[in-house]
Write a protein that holds these residues in place. Sequence first.
Motif, PDB file in Angstrom:
ATOM      1  N   ASN A   1      33.603  46.128  46.847  1.00  0.00           N
ATOM      2  CA  ASN A   1      34.465  47.310  46.928  1.00  0.00           C
ATOM      3  C   ASN A   1      35.920  47.035  46.530  1.00  0.00           C
ATOM      4  OD1 ASN A   1      32.601  49.288  47.780  1.00  0.00           O
ATOM      5  ND2 ASN A   1      32.508  48.246  49.733  1.00  0.00           N
ATOM      6  N   ASN A   2      36.205  45.856  46.024  1.00  0.00           N
ATOM      7  CA  ASN A   2      37.590  45.495  45.721  1.00  0.00           C
ATOM      8  C   ASN A   2      37.912  45.570  44.239  1.00  0.00           C
ATOM      9  OD1 ASN A   2      37.944  44.928  48.421  1.00  0.00           O
ATOM     10  ND2 ASN A   2      37.173  42.864  48.166  1.00  0.00           N
ATOM     11  N   GLU A   3      37.099  46.242  43.472  1.00  0.00           N
ATOM     12  CA  GLU A   3      37.292  46.309  42.024  1.00  0.00           C
ATOM     13  C   GLU A   3      38.548  47.057  41.666  1.00  0.00           C
ATOM     14  OE1 GLU A   3      33.639  48.255  41.455  1.00  0.00           O
ATOM     15  OE2 GLU A   3      32.488  46.429  41.560  1.00  0.00           O
TER      16      GLU A   3
ATOM     17  N   LYS B   1      40.482  48.402  50.836  1.00  0.00           N
ATOM     18  CA  LYS B   1      40.189  47.544  49.691  1.00  0.00           C
ATOM     19  C   LYS B   1      41.209  46.402  49.600  1.00  0.00           C
ATOM     20  CE  LYS B   1      38.585  49.696  45.931  1.00  0.00           C
ATOM     21  NZ  LYS B   1      38.472  50.707  44.844  1.00  0.00           N
ATOM     22  N   ALA B   2      42.468  46.718  49.845  1.00  0.00           N
ATOM     23  CA  ALA B   2      43.511  45.682  49.805  1.00  0.00           C
ATOM     24  C   ALA B   2      43.291  44.653  50.917  1.00  0.00           C
ATOM     25  CB  ALA B   2      44.890  46.318  49.931  1.00  0.00           C
TER      26      ALA B   2
ATOM     27  N   THR C   1      31.624  37.919  41.977  1.00  0.00           N
ATOM     28  CA  THR C   1      31.932  38.909  43.010  1.00  0.00           C
ATOM     29  C   THR C   1      30.824  38.852  44.054  1.00  0.00           C
ATOM     30  OG1 THR C   1      32.966  40.348  41.371  1.00  0.00           O
ATOM     31  CG2 THR C   1      32.389  41.333  43.476  1.00  0.00           C
TER      32      THR C   1
ATOM     33  N   ASN D   1      31.634  46.287  55.102  1.00  0.00           N
ATOM     34  CA  ASN D   1      31.470  45.952  53.688  1.00  0.00           C
ATOM     35  C   ASN D   1      30.109  45.326  53.413  1.00  0.00           C
ATOM     36  OD1 ASN D   1      33.743  46.217  51.528  1.00  0.00           O
ATOM     37  ND2 ASN D   1      34.753  46.038  53.510  1.00  0.00           N
TER      38      ASN D   1
ATOM     39  N   SER E   1      39.128  38.182  51.342  1.00  0.00           N
ATOM     40  CA  SER E   1      38.275  37.471  50.389  1.00  0.00           C
ATOM     41  C   SER E   1      39.025  36.320  49.726  1.00  0.00           C
ATOM     42  CB  SER E   1      37.761  38.441  49.318  1.00  0.00           C
ATOM     43  OG  SER E   1      36.936  39.418  49.904  1.00  0.00           O
ATOM     44  N   ASP E   2      40.286  36.539  49.387  1.00  0.00           N
ATOM     45  CA  ASP E   2      41.102  35.467  48.804  1.00  0.00           C
ATOM     46  C   ASP E   2      41.256  34.310  49.778  1.00  0.00           C
ATOM     47  OD1 ASP E   2      41.406  36.876  46.446  1.00  0.00           O
ATOM     48  OD2 ASP E   2      43.448  37.557  46.900  1.00  0.00           O
TER      49      ASP E   2
ATOM     50  N   ALA F   1      40.313  42.483  49.941  1.00  0.00           N
ATOM     51  CA  ALA F   1      40.704  41.552  48.872  1.00  0.00           C
ATOM     52  C   ALA F   1      41.521  40.393  49.449  1.00  0.00           C
ATOM     53  CB  ALA F   1      41.498  42.289  47.797  1.00  0.00           C
TER      54      ALA F   1
ATOM     55  N   GLU G   1      32.969  41.514  48.445  1.00  0.00           N
ATOM     56  CA  GLU G   1      34.052  41.782  47.502  1.00  0.00           C
ATOM     57  C   GLU G   1      33.757  42.975  46.583  1.00  0.00           C
ATOM     58  OE1 GLU G   1      35.914  37.446  46.606  1.00  0.00           O
ATOM     59  OE2 GLU G   1      33.809  37.710  46.069  1.00  0.00           O
TER      60      GLU G   1
END
Length: 140
Positions: free
Chosen positions: A138-140, A110-111, A132, A95, A117-118, A114, A136
């Motif tokens: 690619n997590n849109e 992506k999941a 962002t 990423n 990232s959380d 995300a 992050e």
Amino acid sequence: CHEISHAIYNRIDYEEIYRGNTYFDETKWAELNPNGFEYYGGYRDSTGADYEESDDVKYTKDAMNEDSDIDKVYFVDSYSKTFLTEDLARLMEYNMVFSDSKFLESPHLKAKMAFYSDAIRSVWDSKKWPETTRWEVNNE
């Protein structure tokens, strides 16, 4: 980026122990992997072959033949399947360095990103961070 990701995970783990909170729920992470999947738990198979050079490309970008296969990608490569921490490190590495790679559009990757990232944002004070960050995107 790969090695820094290991340090990030170690910090999350430390904070969980120190604060007594769960920031990275490994049970929930496991739900982001294919049903019944378990990490290899080592870097070499029973014959001594290195998993990084393995031809076990199932669920990886290397198994993606067409854009329609993107929904089957759960891991960057076979090395990602050795340990949870290597999965995270390879995911962060790609990423950060190869963010324009088509396979990163996989809904599973992506999941995972995300989720990671959380966890990162829950441990660090990110109020002054961009809305962002690069990892992050690619997590849109």
